[in-house]
Enzyme design. Structure first.
Site, PDB file in Angstrom:
ATOM      1  N   LYS A  55      28.329  44.780  42.661  1.00 25.54           N
ATOM      2  CA  LYS A  55      29.692  44.283  42.566  1.00 25.54           C
ATOM      3  C   LYS A  55      30.044  44.132  41.103  1.00 25.54           C
ATOM      4  O   LYS A  55      29.185  43.890  40.245  1.00 25.54           O
ATOM      5  CB  LYS A  55      29.870  42.956  43.305  1.00 25.54           C
ATOM      6  CG  LYS A  55      29.102  41.758  42.763  1.00 25.54           C
ATOM      7  CD  LYS A  55      29.657  41.053  41.543  1.00 25.54           C
ATOM      8  CE  LYS A  55      31.100  40.672  41.710  1.00 25.54           C
ATOM      9  NZ  LYS A  55      31.601  40.026  40.420  1.00 25.54           N
ATOM     10  N   SER A  65      38.202  32.956  36.618  1.00 23.47           N
ATOM     11  CA  SER A  65      36.892  33.606  36.746  1.00 23.47           C
ATOM     12  C   SER A  65      35.949  33.065  35.680  1.00 23.47           C
ATOM     13  O   SER A  65      36.345  32.296  34.830  1.00 23.47           O
ATOM     14  CB  SER A  65      37.024  35.129  36.619  1.00 23.47           C
ATOM     15  OG  SER A  65      37.567  35.467  35.372  1.00 23.47           O
ATOM     16  N   THR A  74      28.619  43.107  33.542  1.00 25.48           N
ATOM     17  CA  THR A  74      28.683  41.961  34.427  1.00 25.48           C
ATOM     18  C   THR A  74      28.671  42.410  35.862  1.00 25.48           C
ATOM     19  O   THR A  74      29.597  43.046  36.332  1.00 25.48           O
ATOM     20  CB  THR A  74      29.941  41.142  34.161  1.00 25.48           C
ATOM     21  OG1 THR A  74      29.878  40.682  32.835  1.00 25.48           O
ATOM     22  CG2 THR A  74      30.021  39.959  35.100  1.00 25.48           C
ATOM     23  N   THR A  80      34.196  40.204  44.530  1.00 23.15           N
ATOM     24  CA  THR A  80      35.113  39.167  44.058  1.00 23.15           C
ATOM     25  C   THR A  80      36.482  39.815  43.827  1.00 23.15           C
ATOM     26  O   THR A  80      37.270  39.938  44.746  1.00 23.15           O
ATOM     27  CB  THR A  80      34.585  38.476  42.787  1.00 23.15           C
ATOM     28  OG1 THR A  80      34.227  39.467  41.817  1.00 23.15           O
ATOM     29  CG2 THR A  80      33.367  37.624  43.111  1.00 23.15           C
ATOM     30  N   ASN A  83      43.790  38.672  34.937  1.00 22.87           N
ATOM     31  CA  ASN A  83      42.948  37.684  34.295  1.00 22.87           C
ATOM     32  C   ASN A  83      43.715  36.464  33.807  1.00 22.87           C
ATOM     33  O   ASN A  83      43.097  35.499  33.338  1.00 22.87           O
ATOM     34  CB  ASN A  83      42.163  38.339  33.155  1.00 22.87           C
ATOM     35  CG  ASN A  83      41.015  39.166  33.685  1.00 22.87           C
ATOM     36  OD1 ASN A  83      39.972  38.648  34.036  1.00 22.87           O
ATOM     37  ND2 ASN A  83      41.242  40.477  33.801  1.00 22.87           N
ATOM     38  N   GLU A 113      39.257  45.992  36.540  1.00 22.90           N
ATOM     39  CA  GLU A 113      40.510  45.280  36.747  1.00 22.90           C
ATOM     40  C   GLU A 113      41.658  45.890  35.946  1.00 22.90           C
ATOM     41  O   GLU A 113      41.622  45.937  34.721  1.00 22.90           O
ATOM     42  CB  GLU A 113      40.323  43.809  36.347  1.00 22.90           C
ATOM     43  CG  GLU A 113      39.395  43.058  37.275  1.00 22.90           C
ATOM     44  CD  GLU A 113      39.001  41.689  36.763  1.00 22.90           C
ATOM     45  OE1 GLU A 113      38.469  40.914  37.571  1.00 22.90           O
ATOM     46  OE2 GLU A 113      39.218  41.405  35.572  1.00 22.90           O
TER      47      GLU A 113
END
Length: 390
Positions: A175, A390, A186, A153, A385, A266
């Site tokens: 992932k 998401s 996650t 993603t 974000n 991220e």
């Protein structure tokens, strides 16, 4: 270096049009081996996505022949209709596999389903199901990397791993780049092995591994609805490792994937290991490490290359762990900036210019230890974000 490294597995990754970018978004992993044992560990979030609820039931049955995964949509918070979509995906996958093989007969109850992406929207089934058929047609021993790419993603690169045993192998793909928090980190993760191992042995090995790897990533304190780690065994090697050997290999594979997830978090500019030693119990060590990992003041200080040990000590003090505040020592990248709860070596000696950071906290309360892994809180994380749903 993929899920197809162990014997008895094929995989594929295809583009079904779920992602607006047109990138690959459907992956399939198939177990052709004489055995089809499985174990799974799932999110502890009370809000669980439809594929998690389905796959929990499938894993309980002890047999999995295939795992179908999609990016481009989480199928979470979609109600009964979303669960039916998952069921239909499993049925479609099973039928396509059975029709496409003279020797593989698969039932829907032997198909695990995983999804990742935006929460709250149903999947476009007219696109997903043809993608599944394409994935079945594309299955190969060389399909591990395309499968790993199809589940990405916000990841910037695929995550794959392999660990060799004595004549048997563990492979894997994962992932994850955000919402990394414990119970579990996650992610979607599929691990495979050609070892001979039944569901009970696989479950013991997987839980031992996730307890000290995925469950100890705490990137941003956020827990997802779709976390799934599956371990499939084909038995194709004909070798049955000991429980300790299997657990060690699975743990090594999980640790490798854990570090890859963190390195791709991220917006991260720092990869941080928080080593807590001298704890009265392992639970205390984990609690302290997690409190520091989730402290935004610590994370922003490290983003700014500031070895602010006061923020670290303050985070330790929010826990219920056993320790005396005036006995705690703290080191940052090998420099003991705090001794006995007070200033020690000159913090200017700490070099934070690199990506890797180690914080060592000695509670002087016992002999237990644990490590929690996290990353800094950067402008990039906030931007990604706020700009990406998401």
């Amino acid at each position: 270096m993929t899920v197809t490294a162990p014997r008895g597995f094929r995989a594929a990754g295809v583009a079904a049009g779920l992602k607006p970018s047109g990138a690959a978004d459907v992956a399939l992993v198939v177990n052709d081996g004489p055995d089809a044992g499985v174990a799974g560990v799932f999110t502890a979030n009370r809000v669980k996505a439809a594929p998690v609820l389905w796959t929990q039931r499938v894993v309980h049955g002890g047999v999995v022949r295939a795992v179908v995964l999609n990016s481009g949509g989480a199928n979470a918070c979609t109600g009964p209709a979303g669960f039916q979509d998952t069921h239909a995906t499993a049925e479609h996958t099973a039928a396509a596999l059975t029709a496409g093989s003279a020797r593989l007969i698969v039932g829907a109850g032997e198909v695990a389903v995983c999804s990742t992406g935006l929460i709250g929207e149903r999947l476009p089934m007219p696109k997903l199901l043809p993608g599944v058929r394409d994935a079945v047609r594309g299955l190969s021993r060389d399909g591990g990397l395309p499968a790993a790419e199809a589940i990405m993603t916000t990841d910037t690169r695929p995550k794959t791993t392999v660990t060799r045993g004595g004549g048997w192998t563990v492979g894997g793909m994962a992932k994850g780049a955000g919402m990394l928090a414990p119970a579990m980190a996650t992610m979607l993760c599929v691990l495979t092995t050609d070892a001979v191992a039944g569901p009970d042995a696989l479950d013991a090995a997987l839980r031992a591994a996730t307890r000290v790897t995925f469950d100890r990533i705490d990137s941003d304190g956020c827990m997802s609805t779709n976390d799934t780690v599956l371990l499939l065994a084909s038995g194709a090697s004909g070798i049955e490792p000991t429980a300790a050997e299997l657990a060690a290999a699975v743990t090594a594979a999980c640790h490798d994937l854990t570090q890859q997830l963190l390195s791709d978090a991220e917006g991260a500019t720092k990869q941080i290991a928080i080593d807590v030693v001298g704890a009265a119990s392992e639970d205390d060590a984990v609690e302290v490490g997690r409190a520091v990992a989730r402290n935004n003041l610590v994370k922003t200080a490290l983003f700014g290359n500031d070895p602010n040990w006061g923020r670290i000590l303050a985070a330790v003090g929010t826990t219920a762990a056993a320790f005396e505040p005036d006995e705690v020592d703290v080191a940052v990248n090998g420099i003991w900036v705090c001794r006995g709860g007070a200033a020690a070596e000159d913090r200017a000696k700490v070099d934070l210019t690199g990506r890797d950071v180690t914080i060592r906290i000695d509670l002087h309360a016992g002999g237990e230890a644990a490590t929690i892994w996290t990353n800094d809180l950067s402008h990039g994380y906030v931007h990604e974000n706020s700009a990406y749903s998401s």
